[in-house]
Enzyme design. Structure first.
Site, short mmCIF file in Angstrom:
data_model
loop_
_atom_site.label_atom_id
_atom_site.label_comp_id
_atom_site.label_asym_id
_atom_site.label_seq_id
_atom_site.Cartn_x
_atom_site.Cartn_y
_atom_site.Cartn_z
N LYS A 96 18.17 11.66 -35.73
CA LYS A 96 16.84 12.08 -35.31
C LYS A 96 16.97 13.32 -34.44
O LYS A 96 17.91 13.44 -33.64
CB LYS A 96 16.16 10.94 -34.53
CG LYS A 96 14.70 11.19 -34.18
CD LYS A 96 14.12 9.94 -33.50
CE LYS A 96 12.65 10.12 -33.14
NZ LYS A 96 12.08 8.91 -32.52
N SER A 121 7.88 7.24 -34.48
CA SER A 121 8.14 8.66 -34.58
C SER A 121 9.40 9.01 -35.37
O SER A 121 9.64 10.18 -35.67
CB SER A 121 8.25 9.25 -33.17
OG SER A 121 9.34 8.67 -32.47
N SER A 126 9.09 2.96 -32.48
CA SER A 126 9.39 4.14 -33.30
C SER A 126 10.61 3.99 -34.21
O SER A 126 10.88 4.87 -35.02
CB SER A 126 9.57 5.38 -32.42
OG SER A 126 8.34 5.77 -31.87
#
Length: 490
Positions: free
Chosen positions: A78, A153, A177
């Site tokens: 990420k 996210s 997330s």
């Protein structure tokens, strides 16, 4: 030269490397080719680093030491995890072009065991969002249906694993997330206990809630990655010194005698009836395997979303003060003084959702609002922790849906922040209490995956994995592939 990561789990890939049936360079090149072939449909990656990845893979091949299970295996990160010399933006304009001078601890840990990062995945800007639509750079789509959101996210990491681009990826979870995008993409995503994994090098949103965790296709793969990234880190003051067990040790498929609690609040208003019935069928399967299932109550769940958004926004408003246009990242032009530099840089560099949360947090911490909002939210957090403690006095795990719905359409909720906030109602309490939580695929509704959330006692990820593994092996849902798999496997 694409590579089939759908039918090759981490153990299989490791065995092939040991037997020299495949090389690390071939695996990494396969992942890069997978990305090149289908990521125009997914937009899961902000950037790839082929030269560095292939060079590291060659080092692993030259060593010919594949004793570590993850050695030579490609993965994705990420884009809020710092990577030395490689752009890390948090999917924000304000950090465009920023190249950290250090690695996040989890990056170093994976590098130490020989795993190879192939790129940085898309996300909601500074992890603020639930659909990966607030990214400055692109909009990621769902691996099962490219008209749907991948969740957020950590949507880029989830979509990349679900679509078979890489065998595993890392994300971060502040209010769901990791678990929500894992649910939307039909894979396994774990938020470890707060403190289990070092947060050093993670771009902080809410420091008391953030936790790094893995995305994989199977529960065993997830446990193997957690083995590699867990442990005490002196650079992170919230890192636990608790001994790290082998998280694969309890993966027997046996849940006889396991006591499962099912909160009635997790099946209340707002939960799609089809999602509820799919999750209840999964719970019934666990019961058929020998677990004991009882309904319980977590009465303060209904206050979780309100408390979370005050606490999270307050911590975010403090953490994001460092982005000022002075030290790194984007700097606004044509400014006359320092105050104007701050204002213009942040106005142009931050997106709407980030600004919204900074304003909410700054207000909640202000002199006139602190007692009415932040202090009250902190008290609710304590009540939620007490709710969990009461249940865990008698039960081994808590089980329910991960998200109230399956993945929704692109653009449906991005302009309605309240609706998006409420979608985290089932995952948020786990972060507020610092507990481990995992989502596994419970089945499908209208062709889209449904998440089964398993919540454990603090530092008892092993029992969470045990429960998920038993269900996974009985259901074999991980064997199903999204349609996009044909593009890679053809």
């Amino acid at each position: 030269m694409t590579f089939n990561f759908f039918d090759n789990d981490l153990t299989t890939l490791h065995d092939k490397l040991v037997k020299q049936d495949v090389t690390a360079v071939e695996l990494v090149q396969g992942a890069l080719d997978n990305i090149a072939k289908v990521d125009d449909k997914l937009e899961a990656f902000i950037m790839t680093n082929p030269e560095a990845a292939l060079a590291q893979a060659q080092v692993e091949d030259d060593k010919q030491d594949f004793t570590q299970t993850l050695a030579g295996i490609p993965f994705a990160l990420k884009d809020n995890l710092a990577t030395e010399g490689i752009q890390t933006t948090g999917a924000s304009h304000i950090l465009e072009g920023f190249k950290p001078v250090y690695n996040a601890t989890v990056v170093d840990k994976l590098k130490t065991v020989g795993a190879v990062s192939v790129g940085k995945t898309n996300m909601d800007e500074f992890a603020m969002g639930g659909s990966t639509e607030t990214s400055y750079y692109k909009t990621t789509t769902n691996a099962w249906d490219q008209t749907k959101v991948p969740g957020g996210s950590s949507g880029g990491s989830a979509a990349a694993v679900a679509a078979g681009l890489v065998p595993f990826a890392l994300g971060s979870d502040t209010g769901g997330s990791i678990r929500q995008p894992a649910a939307f993409n039909g894979i396994v995503g774990l938020k470890p206990t707060y403190g289990r994994v070092s947060r050093w090098g993670l771009f902080a949103m809410a420091s008391s809630l953030d936790q790094i965790g893995p995305f994989t296709r199977t529960v065993k793969d997830n446990a193997l990655v957690l083995n590699a990234i867990s442990g005490f880190d002196a650079k992170d003051s919230t890192s636990s010194e608790r001994e790290v067990p082998d998280f694969t040790a309890q993966l027997t498929g046996d849940v006889k005698g396991l006591k499962i609690a099912v909160p009635k609040e997790y099946f209340g208003d707002g939960i799609d009836p089809k999602v509820a019935s799919t999750v209840k069928a999964a719970i019934a399967q666990l019961e058929a395997l020998g677990a004991t299932v009882d309904e319980v109550s977590l009465p303060h769940t209904k206050y979780g979303v309100a408390a979370y958004y005050i606490i999270m926004s307050s911590e975010a408003s403090s953490n994001l003060q460092r982005y000022d246009g002075v030290r790194y990242g984007f700097r606004a032009d044509d400014v006359k003084n320092l105050e104007e530099l701050y204002i213009k840089t942040r106005s142009e560099g931050f997106g709407d959702e980030v600004k919204r949360r900074i304003m909410l947090g700054t207000f909640s911490l202000s002199a006139g609002a602190y007692d009415a909002f932040f202090k009250k939210a902190a008290k609710i957090r304590t009540l939620l922790i007490e709710d969990f403690n009461k249940v865990f006095a008698d039960y081994d795990v808590i089980v329910g849906p991960t998200a109230p719905t399956v993945a929704y359409g692109l653009g449906e909720e991005v302009d309605d922040p309240t609706a998006m906030y409420l979608a985290d109602v089932l995952t948020i309490p786990v972060n507020l209490a610092g507990l481990p939580g995992m989502s596994v695929n419970a089945g499908f509704v209208d062709g889209l995956p449904v998440g089964l959330q398993i919540i454990g006692r603090p530092f008892d990820e092993a029992t969470v994995y045990q429960t998920g593994y038993a269900f996974e092996q009985a259901s074999r849902l991980f064997e199903q592939k999204p349609a996009i798999a044909k593009d890679i496997l053809s």
